[in-house]
Design a protein around this motif. Sequence first.
Motif, short mmCIF file in Angstrom:
data_model
loop_
_atom_site.label_atom_id
_atom_site.label_comp_id
_atom_site.label_asym_id
_atom_site.label_seq_id
_atom_site.Cartn_x
_atom_site.Cartn_y
_atom_site.Cartn_z
N SER A 77 -3.03 -2.16 -3.68
CA SER A 77 -3.83 -3.14 -2.94
C SER A 77 -3.75 -2.78 -1.46
O SER A 77 -2.85 -2.04 -1.04
CB SER A 77 -3.28 -4.55 -3.17
N SER A 108 -2.62 -4.52 0.96
CA SER A 108 -1.31 -4.93 1.48
C SER A 108 -0.24 -3.89 1.16
O SER A 108 0.62 -3.60 2.00
CB SER A 108 -0.90 -6.28 0.88
N GLN A 109 -0.29 -3.32 -0.03
CA GLN A 109 0.68 -2.29 -0.40
C GLN A 109 0.48 -1.02 0.41
O GLN A 109 1.43 -0.37 0.80
CB GLN A 109 0.57 -1.98 -1.89
N THR A 111 -10.30 -5.62 1.67
CA THR A 111 -9.22 -6.55 1.96
C THR A 111 -8.77 -7.25 0.68
O THR A 111 -9.55 -7.37 -0.27
CB THR A 111 -9.65 -7.59 3.01
N ASP A 112 -7.53 -7.70 0.70
CA ASP A 112 -7.02 -8.54 -0.39
C ASP A 112 -6.59 -9.90 0.17
O ASP A 112 -5.90 -10.65 -0.50
CB ASP A 112 -5.88 -7.84 -1.12
N GLY A 114 -4.53 -10.35 2.57
CA GLY A 114 -3.29 -10.16 3.30
C GLY A 114 -3.36 -9.00 4.28
O GLY A 114 -2.69 -8.99 5.30
N LEU A 156 -5.30 -10.01 -5.69
CA LEU A 156 -5.74 -11.21 -4.99
C LEU A 156 -4.88 -12.42 -5.39
O LEU A 156 -4.55 -13.26 -4.55
CB LEU A 156 -7.21 -11.50 -5.26
N GLU A 180 -1.77 -12.25 -6.31
CA GLU A 180 -0.48 -12.03 -5.65
C GLU A 180 -0.51 -12.49 -4.20
O GLU A 180 0.48 -13.00 -3.69
CB GLU A 180 -0.15 -10.53 -5.72
N GLN A 181 -1.66 -12.34 -3.54
CA GLN A 181 -1.82 -12.78 -2.15
C GLN A 181 -2.14 -14.27 -2.05
O GLN A 181 -2.12 -14.83 -0.97
CB GLN A 181 -2.93 -11.98 -1.47
#
Length: 147
Positions: A40, A42-43, A79-80, A82, A136, A138-139
Motif C-alpha cells: 500500500s 503507507s507501506q 493514496t490509501d 494514510g 484501505l 487497515e487505514q
Amino acid sequence: MKGLKKKRRIQVVAIAAVALVLATGLIGYGLRDGINFFRSPSQVMAEPPSASETFRIGGLVEEGSLLRDQGEVIRFNVTDGGATVPVVFKGILPDLFAENQGMIGTGKYINGVFEASEILAKHDEDYMPKEVVDALKEQGVYQDPKS
C-alpha cells in the motif's frame, strides 16, 4: 545379499532427495521474476523498496492529481488515506481508470516516484481489488459501496 539391498535402498533414497532439492531450486529460480509483492502507499512510504525491486502498489487515484503530458505519459497520485505516492505511467490507461477509483499498478519505486509498467483498474462500480480494500480497511478509510 542383505547388505547389498540395504546399500541400494540408501542410494535410491539419496538420489531421490537430491532430485527433489534440485527440482525445488529450479522451480524457485524460474518463478523469481514472476513474484510481485503488493504494498500500500503507507507501506511504500514507511519502508521504501530498492529501485531494482518490482512490486505492485494499490489504492485510490487521488482526486485532482491526474495529469496527461504530451504523448502517452500520465502522472497521478495513488493514496490509501494514510499516505500518497506519485505515479508515472507511459502507455494507454484502461477505459475504466478514473479519479477516486481503485487501481493496482506494477512497477518500480525510483527516486520517490512509482514508475508503473502496468496499470489495472476496477471493472464495475462495486469492484475494488482485494489488496486495495484490505489496505484501505487497515487505514480506516474504507467505505463499503453497497451501504
